[in-house]
Scaffold this motif. Structure first.
Motif, PDB file in Angstrom:
ATOM      1  N   GLU A 282       0.772  -1.187  -0.172  1.00  0.00           N
ATOM      2  CA  GLU A 282       0.202  -0.044   0.155  1.00  0.00           C
ATOM      3  C   GLU A 282       0.833   1.240   0.162  1.00  0.00           C
ATOM      4  OE1 GLU A 282      -4.477  -0.720   1.542  1.00  0.00           O
ATOM      5  OE2 GLU A 282      -3.097  -1.112   3.052  1.00  0.00           O
TER       6      GLU A 282
ATOM      7  N   GLY B 212      -5.153   1.768  -1.692  1.00  0.00           N
ATOM      8  CA  GLY B 212      -5.761   0.740  -0.958  1.00  0.00           C
ATOM      9  C   GLY B 212      -6.764   0.099  -1.707  1.00  0.00           C
TER      10      GLY B 212
ATOM     11  N   PRO C   8      -0.781   6.737  -3.784  1.00  0.00           N
ATOM     12  CA  PRO C   8      -1.434   6.356  -2.267  1.00  0.00           C
ATOM     13  C   PRO C   8      -1.463   7.483  -1.417  1.00  0.00           C
ATOM     14  CG  PRO C   8      -0.090   4.664  -3.076  1.00  0.00           C
ATOM     15  CD  PRO C   8       0.367   5.494  -4.034  1.00  0.00           C
TER      16      PRO C   8
END
Length: 534
Positions: free
Chosen positions: A192, A197, A315
């Motif tokens: 991640e 996610g 992310p």
């Protein structure tokens, strides 16, 4: 005698050199992989890498030449040292990577490494005598670049822009990623730091839907053409088929096999509608059944397409203390703070002729009781025609000219409502309130000229300004109702991301499928599944 000895030595040297050289199969002079691995130990000095060796390698393997610049940069960063060999032979991580490349379907990628047959020989129980250490090294590195591009990066930035996606894409360091994977190989399963996610949530559902496809439980629902709607209390074989489908998708915990529409099925129907953007009532119409009858391969394809969109997102975009995300196909806005959802609201987005742009920005200020500066395109296409029919149109709609621009005054007729949220946008897009609240209950909400109308805009204002003591609730309300434009500059800008996901998995691991209102899935699927992508 001395001359004879020297002659024999020279002859043996030339003979051994000639025997070691095979220009068709070897990149440099070296013992074959099979010969060296048979001794179980590897002297990595036999792995020779420099820019010339890399160039010769890609002449032998032209179908992966597109990876040359990335591979060269990778070795330059590592000072041309071997990646895949130690004194015991090929490192264990190479086997793990090879396994992941063979399972790319699990990541929603219908791709195959161009020289998979050659790589298969490397990991065969009896390694091929035709592949040298250097070839092995560079084949494995090319396979790594191929895998990293496919899984962690996705299609090229140029293609992403061509299909209208202007959210910031991430920069992928192949060297940095490799270093982290070598240090912790478990990151191959879930990373991640590199992937949004949502990607892993979709991957889990992809596995579930493929299993449903394999076991044949996605059965066609047959309904009576004369029956337009099923309601609680009805009994029909169609009801039993719907029950089976809802149990298959997890909207029902069990399949009682009953043909009666009773309370248990009512709850299942509500789950189905909640997941798929329908109004929450108990009726089952022909359109709902048609939606259920979409072939499962279409749903699988949609999941794969949205996994690709996840690859583009850095992310860290969702690591901010607070941010707003709008998903166009779901007509939803979510305001997050400290990782928790503080507000969820229905929204309007642009219609097919005025598509809302997919991009990221940051809200810098709020405007209470805003003027609406009417875009020139709307003046030309709508208001001029209205003025020709009614000379009092401007007065009747509280409009006025201001510095050669037409604007609508603050008030109940203003389509921006009581507040708007401003952020830099090349397309002059922003979030705003709306005086027409009943339309937010519609299932289809692509009505705007491109801006995003927020049902709970006023509540969002209060939440955003919670940490601004100079703006207590009573001052906010007064500014909203004053009829005089007032600007509130935020102490800290709030990121806002306008995205496009036709599938989404929530915090309860329930997947939603939304209508592809701008018809973007098929175009992306063509890019993702094309021969060039493979």
């Amino acid at each position: 005698m001395k001359n004879v000895v020297l002659f024999l030595a020279l002859f043996l040297f030339v003979f051994s050199s000639a025997a070691a050289y095979n220009p068709k199969n070897k990149v440099v002079n070296e013992l074959s992989l099979a010969e060296r691995l048979s001794k179980h130990k590897t002297n990595t000095s036999f792995v020779r890498i420099d820019s010339a060796v890399i160039s010769r390698f890609f002449k032998l393997y032209p179908n992966i030449k597109k990876h040359k610049s990335d591979l060269t940069a990778l070795y330059k960063k590592r000072k041309y040292n071997s990646i895949w060999f130690d004194d015991q032979g090929i490192i264990e991580f190479a086997n793990l990577l090879y396994s992941k490349v063979n399972q790319l379907e699990d990541d929603g990628l219908p791709s195959r490494f161009a020289y998979k047959d050659k790589v298969d020989l490397i990991f065969d129980e009896k390694p091929s005598a035709n592949i040298t250490f250097t070839e092995t090294e560079l084949l494995l590195s090319s396979m790594y670049i191929f895998y990293a591009k496919k899984v962690y990066k996705g299609i090229s930035t140029e293609k992403i822009r061509e299909i209208g996606w202007f959210m910031p894409t991430k920069n992928l360091s192949y060297s940095g990623l490799l270093q982290s994977l070598l240090a912790d190989p478990q990151l191959l399963d879930k990373n991640e730091q590199q992937l949004f996610g949502q990607y892993y949530k979709l991957r889990a559902v992809l596995k579930k839907y493929r299993q449903i496809e394999q076991n044949g439980s996605w059965k066609l629902i047959v309904s009576d053409a004369l029956i337009r709607e099923y309601k609680p209390g009805d009994s029909s074989k169609t009801i039993g088929q719907i029950r089976h489908r809802l149990a298959t998708t997890g909207d029902l915990e069990r399949n009682s096999q009953s043909n009666l529409y009773e309370e248990e099925l009512m709850n299942g129907i509500l789950n189905f509608k909640r997941r798929n953007g329908y109004k929450l009532d108990h009726s089952i119409t022909s359109s709902h059944i048609a939606r259920m009858n979409i072939p499962i391969e279409n749903y699988i394809k949609a999941i794969m397409v949205n996994m690709e969109r996840c690859r583009w997102i850095a992310p860290e975009l969702t690591k901010a203390q607070e941010y707003i995300i709008i998903n166009i196909p779901s007509f939803k806005l979510i305001y997050k703070r400290d990782g928790k959802t503080e507000l969820e609201s229905n929204v309007f987005v642009g219609g097919t002729m005025n598509e809302t742009v997919i991009f990221s920005s940051a809200i810098s200020h709020l405007v209470f009781s805003p003027y609406w500066n009417i875009p020139t395109s709307i003046v030309e296409s709508e208001i001029k025609t209205a003025l020709e029919r009614d000379k009092n149109y401007l007065v009747a709609h509280d409009m006025e000219w201001n510095k050669n621009r037409l604007r609508q005054k603050p008030g109940p007729k203003n389509p921006l409502g009581k507040v708007k949220f401003i952020f830099p946008s090349a397309s002059d897009i922003y979030l705003h309130d709306s005086p027409v609240k009943n339309l937010f209950e519609s299932e289809y909400r692509a009505y705007s000229h491109g801006c995003i109308n927020v049902n709970k805009a006023q509540e969002l204002s209060y939440l955003i300004l919670q940490n601004h003591p100079e703006w207590p609730a009573d001052r906010i309300k007064k500014a909203m109702d004053s009829g005089k434009e007032t600007t509130c500059v935020l102490k800290k800008k709030i990121p806002v991301h306008i995205g496009y996901f036709t599938t989404w998995v929530n915090d309860s691991d329930e997947i939603s499928f939304f209508i592809d209102i701008y018809q973007r899935d098929e175009r992306l699927a063509e890019l993702l599944f094309s021969d060039d992508a493979k």
